[in-house]
Design a protein around this motif. Structure first.
Motif, PDB file in Angstrom:
ATOM      1  N   LEU A   1      -1.510  -2.967  -4.761  1.00  0.00           N
ATOM      2  CA  LEU A   1      -0.877  -1.662  -4.992  1.00  0.00           C
ATOM      3  C   LEU A   1      -1.979  -0.606  -5.128  1.00  0.00           C
ATOM      4  CD1 LEU A   1       1.532  -3.584  -5.529  1.00  0.00           C
ATOM      5  CD2 LEU A   1       2.280  -1.998  -7.286  1.00  0.00           C
ATOM      6  N   VAL A   2      -2.657  -0.349  -4.031  1.00  0.00           N
ATOM      7  CA  VAL A   2      -3.871   0.455  -4.057  1.00  0.00           C
ATOM      8  C   VAL A   2      -3.585   1.946  -4.232  1.00  0.00           C
ATOM      9  CG1 VAL A   2      -5.232  -1.198  -2.733  1.00  0.00           C
ATOM     10  CG2 VAL A   2      -3.861   0.514  -1.511  1.00  0.00           C
ATOM     11  N   ASN A   3      -2.342   2.354  -4.040  1.00  0.00           N
ATOM     12  CA  ASN A   3      -2.000   3.773  -4.172  1.00  0.00           C
ATOM     13  C   ASN A   3      -1.084   4.049  -5.364  1.00  0.00           C
ATOM     14  OD1 ASN A   3      -3.406   4.906  -1.851  1.00  0.00           O
ATOM     15  ND2 ASN A   3      -2.002   3.663  -0.623  1.00  0.00           N
ATOM     16  N   ALA A   4      -0.978   3.083  -6.246  1.00  0.00           N
ATOM     17  CA  ALA A   4      -0.150   3.234  -7.447  1.00  0.00           C
ATOM     18  C   ALA A   4      -1.024   3.101  -8.685  1.00  0.00           C
ATOM     19  CB  ALA A   4       0.957   2.183  -7.468  1.00  0.00           C
ATOM     20  N   SER A   5      -0.565   3.697  -9.773  1.00  0.00           N
ATOM     21  CA  SER A   5      -1.215   3.516 -11.061  1.00  0.00           C
ATOM     22  C   SER A   5      -0.649   2.248 -11.705  1.00  0.00           C
ATOM     23  CB  SER A   5      -0.952   4.727 -11.963  1.00  0.00           C
ATOM     24  OG  SER A   5      -1.460   4.495 -13.268  1.00  0.00           O
ATOM     25  N   VAL A   6      -1.486   1.226 -11.857  1.00  0.00           N
ATOM     26  CA  VAL A   6      -1.050  -0.065 -12.382  1.00  0.00           C
ATOM     27  C   VAL A   6      -1.778  -0.355 -13.682  1.00  0.00           C
ATOM     28  CG1 VAL A   6      -0.841  -2.540 -11.940  1.00  0.00           C
ATOM     29  CG2 VAL A   6      -0.605  -0.909 -10.049  1.00  0.00           C
ATOM     30  N   GLU A   7      -1.030  -0.488 -14.748  1.00  0.00           N
ATOM     31  CA  GLU A   7      -1.581  -0.845 -16.051  1.00  0.00           C
ATOM     32  C   GLU A   7      -1.348  -2.326 -16.295  1.00  0.00           C
ATOM     33  OE1 GLU A   7      -0.908   0.094 -20.826  1.00  0.00           O
ATOM     34  OE2 GLU A   7       0.041   1.371 -19.293  1.00  0.00           O
ATOM     35  N   ARG A   8      -2.384  -3.045 -16.700  1.00  0.00           N
ATOM     36  CA  ARG A   8      -2.278  -4.477 -16.951  1.00  0.00           C
ATOM     37  C   ARG A   8      -2.370  -4.767 -18.448  1.00  0.00           C
ATOM     38  NH1 ARG A   8      -3.880  -8.518 -13.712  1.00  0.00           N
ATOM     39  NH2 ARG A   8      -3.176  -9.710 -15.514  1.00  0.00           N
ATOM     40  N   ARG A   9      -1.491  -5.637 -18.926  1.00  0.00           N
ATOM     41  CA  ARG A   9      -1.554  -6.107 -20.304  1.00  0.00           C
ATOM     42  C   ARG A   9      -1.351  -7.616 -20.323  1.00  0.00           C
ATOM     43  NH1 ARG A   9       2.396  -1.766 -23.495  1.00  0.00           N
ATOM     44  NH2 ARG A   9       1.431   0.134 -22.655  1.00  0.00           N
ATOM     45  N   THR A  10      -2.113  -8.288 -21.169  1.00  0.00           N
ATOM     46  CA  THR A  10      -1.971  -9.736 -21.330  1.00  0.00           C
ATOM     47  C   THR A  10      -1.781 -10.037 -22.810  1.00  0.00           C
ATOM     48  OG1 THR A  10      -3.420 -10.150 -19.432  1.00  0.00           O
ATOM     49  CG2 THR A  10      -3.017 -11.989 -20.923  1.00  0.00           C
TER      50      THR A  10
ATOM     51  N   ALA B   1       0.820  -1.215   0.000  1.00  0.00           N
ATOM     52  CA  ALA B   1       0.000   0.000   0.000  1.00  0.00           C
ATOM     53  C   ALA B   1       0.851   1.261   0.000  1.00  0.00           C
ATOM     54  CB  ALA B   1      -0.935  -0.004   1.206  1.00  0.00           C
ATOM     55  N   GLN B   2       2.126   1.142   0.363  1.00  0.00           N
ATOM     56  CA  GLN B   2       3.024   2.303   0.357  1.00  0.00           C
ATOM     57  C   GLN B   2       3.541   2.641  -1.033  1.00  0.00           C
ATOM     58  OE1 GLN B   2       5.965   0.965   3.243  1.00  0.00           O
ATOM     59  NE2 GLN B   2       5.141   2.335   4.806  1.00  0.00           N
ATOM     60  N   VAL B   3       3.411   1.726  -1.971  1.00  0.00           N
ATOM     61  CA  VAL B   3       3.958   1.929  -3.313  1.00  0.00           C
ATOM     62  C   VAL B   3       3.123   2.960  -4.066  1.00  0.00           C
ATOM     63  CG1 VAL B   3       4.450   0.843  -5.539  1.00  0.00           C
ATOM     64  CG2 VAL B   3       4.920  -0.389  -3.397  1.00  0.00           C
ATOM     65  N   LYS B   4       3.797   3.959  -4.605  1.00  0.00           N
ATOM     66  CA  LYS B   4       3.120   4.983  -5.406  1.00  0.00           C
ATOM     67  C   LYS B   4       3.717   5.095  -6.812  1.00  0.00           C
ATOM     68  CE  LYS B   4       1.797   7.670  -1.346  1.00  0.00           C
ATOM     69  NZ  LYS B   4       1.872   8.981  -0.645  1.00  0.00           N
ATOM     70  N   THR B   5       4.661   4.232  -7.126  1.00  0.00           N
ATOM     71  CA  THR B   5       5.347   4.252  -8.415  1.00  0.00           C
ATOM     72  C   THR B   5       4.482   3.605  -9.494  1.00  0.00           C
ATOM     73  OG1 THR B   5       7.444   4.040  -7.253  1.00  0.00           O
ATOM     74  CG2 THR B   5       7.465   3.580  -9.614  1.00  0.00           C
ATOM     75  N   ASP B   6       4.406   4.233 -10.661  1.00  0.00           N
ATOM     76  CA  ASP B   6       3.638   3.676 -11.774  1.00  0.00           C
ATOM     77  C   ASP B   6       4.191   2.311 -12.170  1.00  0.00           C
ATOM     78  OD1 ASP B   6       2.232   6.031 -11.761  1.00  0.00           O
ATOM     79  OD2 ASP B   6       3.116   6.819 -13.614  1.00  0.00           O
ATOM     80  N   ALA B   7       3.286   1.398 -12.513  1.00  0.00           N
ATOM     81  CA  ALA B   7       3.709   0.051 -12.895  1.00  0.00           C
ATOM     82  C   ALA B   7       2.958  -0.423 -14.132  1.00  0.00           C
ATOM     83  CB  ALA B   7       3.481  -0.930 -11.748  1.00  0.00           C
ATOM     84  N   LEU B   8       3.670  -1.143 -14.975  1.00  0.00           N
ATOM     85  CA  LEU B   8       3.084  -1.875 -16.092  1.00  0.00           C
ATOM     86  C   LEU B   8       3.260  -3.356 -15.778  1.00  0.00           C
ATOM     87  CD1 LEU B   8       1.982  -2.290 -18.980  1.00  0.00           C
ATOM     88  CD2 LEU B   8       4.350  -2.058 -19.807  1.00  0.00           C
ATOM     89  N   VAL B   9       2.173  -4.099 -15.728  1.00  0.00           N
ATOM     90  CA  VAL B   9       2.213  -5.501 -15.327  1.00  0.00           C
ATOM     91  C   VAL B   9       1.764  -6.360 -16.505  1.00  0.00           C
ATOM     92  CG1 VAL B   9       1.366  -7.209 -13.676  1.00  0.00           C
ATOM     93  CG2 VAL B   9       1.740  -4.846 -12.951  1.00  0.00           C
ATOM     94  N   ILE B  10       2.651  -7.262 -16.924  1.00  0.00           N
ATOM     95  CA  ILE B  10       2.445  -8.038 -18.145  1.00  0.00           C
ATOM     96  C   ILE B  10       2.287  -9.516 -17.807  1.00  0.00           C
ATOM     97  CG2 ILE B  10       3.500  -8.756 -20.321  1.00  0.00           C
ATOM     98  CD1 ILE B  10       5.001  -6.129 -20.354  1.00  0.00           C
ATOM     99  N   GLY B  11       1.295 -10.154 -18.435  1.00  0.00           N
ATOM    100  CA  GLY B  11       1.110 -11.591 -18.322  1.00  0.00           C
ATOM    101  C   GLY B  11       0.894 -12.215 -19.689  1.00  0.00           C
ATOM    102  N   PHE B  12       0.879 -13.542 -19.718  1.00  0.00           N
ATOM    103  CA  PHE B  12       0.788 -14.274 -20.981  1.00  0.00           C
ATOM    104  C   PHE B  12      -0.223 -15.405 -20.853  1.00  0.00           C
ATOM    105  CE2 PHE B  12       5.018 -12.643 -20.139  1.00  0.00           C
ATOM    106  CZ  PHE B  12       5.096 -11.685 -21.148  1.00  0.00           C
ATOM    107  N   THR B  13      -1.017 -15.593 -21.889  1.00  0.00           N
ATOM    108  CA  THR B  13      -2.132 -16.532 -21.805  1.00  0.00           C
ATOM    109  C   THR B  13      -1.679 -17.977 -21.650  1.00  0.00           C
ATOM    110  OG1 THR B  13      -2.236 -16.683 -24.232  1.00  0.00           O
ATOM    111  CG2 THR B  13      -3.640 -15.028 -23.162  1.00  0.00           C
ATOM    112  N   ASP B  14      -0.437 -18.292 -22.028  1.00  0.00           N
ATOM    113  CA  ASP B  14       0.035 -19.672 -21.918  1.00  0.00           C
ATOM    114  C   ASP B  14       1.003 -19.876 -20.762  1.00  0.00           C
ATOM    115  OD1 ASP B  14       2.069 -18.199 -23.157  1.00  0.00           O
ATOM    116  OD2 ASP B  14       2.779 -19.919 -24.313  1.00  0.00           O
ATOM    117  N   ASP B  15       1.061 -18.929 -19.832  1.00  0.00           N
ATOM    118  CA  ASP B  15       1.903 -19.070 -18.646  1.00  0.00           C
ATOM    119  C   ASP B  15       1.136 -19.905 -17.626  1.00  0.00           C
ATOM    120  OD1 ASP B  15       3.384 -18.772 -16.292  1.00  0.00           O
ATOM    121  OD2 ASP B  15       3.952 -16.708 -16.754  1.00  0.00           O
TER     122      ASP B  15
END
Length: 296
Positions: A246-255, A217-231
């Motif tokens: 990461l409730v206080n950070a901007s988190v972008e998700r891509r799969t 919850a202390q993290v405020k750094t922007d993050a890009l989080v990547i996953g893969f359908t066959d992982d």
């Protein structure tokens, strides 16, 4: 030292850790002055060499890039000599030490990071984020064995994490990861901690000594989080089990699927192999460049 295959230079580096020992790594640099600095924090039992192609690619595109082995793995000391090192020591000590070394080497550059699996766990737990403009988490998930959907993979991982890994870790002080098909050899302490977390429904969030809810919850750094359908490991639910905190950070998700990359498979390791260079690496490069140009 000059790398003749690509227009970059590289040098081997040694990073001291305050708790003891040193981290062996590689700094890659573009021909001209770098416009930003990136540390690639590795996954558990994954050798630095997996990240060579990706780090060269970033260096070719103007970044100073560090890759390394956690202590007790690869070139950063023998597993037996570091038998007491735990996974939390890599996250709480190695990741900040490497990030601090990079800031010291390039004090005037924007700083970013890429974390593979455990490497991104460390940043989700608020490690190595000082002066960081953003980080990318690749295939980073809660490693709960029961959550693995494929029954054969669930059995294989369970056998290693619940029996073979802890047994060899206790008897030998080190785990023969290569022989077990797990990756690099690793300290027994890290395996024992991994084994314990893998049995908990919420992974290290169920370990009170980690204080993970407060730290994430202390993290405020922007993050890009990547996953893969066959992982088979880092499924969307297990990625969310980490990064939803990461409730206080901007988190972008891509799969991404293998088709998105023009590959037969990606899985847990494939993003960092050279086959992903044409389709997937440019996506991350664009994100890193955007963050490097943003205001701190």
């Amino acid at each position: 030292m000059r790398n003749n295959a690509t227009p970059i230079t590289f040098e081997r580096i040694s990073i001291p850790v305050a708790a003891g020992g040193t981290i062996a790594g590689t700094l890659r640099m573009p021909d001209g002055d770098p416009h930003a600095a990136v540390v690639v924090h590795p996954a558990t039992a994954v050798a630095e060499r997996l990240y060579t192609g990706f780090s060269e690619y970033l260096a070719e595109n103007g970044f100073a890039v560090v890759t390394y082995d956690f202590r007790g793995t690869g070139a950063s000391g023998s597993p037996k000599a570091n038998r007491r090192l735990r996974m939390r020591d890599w996250m709480d000590q190695d990741v900040p030490a490497t990030a601090a070394w990079m800031r010291g080497r390039f004090p005037d550059l924007p700083h970013l990071a890429v974390g593979h699996s455990l490497g991104a766990h460390a940043m989700a737990l608020n490690n190595g984020l000082e002066e960081l403009r953003g980080f990318v988490g690749v295939a980073s998930h809660a490693g709960v064995t029961k959550a693995i959907e494929d029954p054969r993979e669930r059995f294989r991982v369970g056998l290693i994490l619940s029996f073979l890994g802890p047994l060899t870790g206790r008897l030998l002080g080190a785990v023969p990861g290569r022989k077990l098909g797990l990756g690099e050899d690793m300290p027994g302490g890290a395996m024992l901690e991994w084994s314990g977390w893998s049995k908990k429904p919420n992974y290290f969030f169920d370990d009170p000594s980690m204080d993970a809810v407060r730290r994430t919850a202390q993290v405020k750094t922007d993050a890009l989080v990547i996953g893969f359908t066959d992982d088979l490991w880092a499924t969307p639910g297990q990625i969310d089990a980490i990064f939803s905190h990461l409730v206080n950070a901007s988190v972008e998700r891509r799969t991404y699927s293998p088709d998105d990359a023009g590959l037969a498979a990606i899985g847990h390791m494939g993003f960092f192999r050279r086959g992903a260079r044409e389709k997937l690496w440019p996506e991350v490069l664009t994100w890193l460049n955007d963050k490097a140009g943003a205001s701190p």
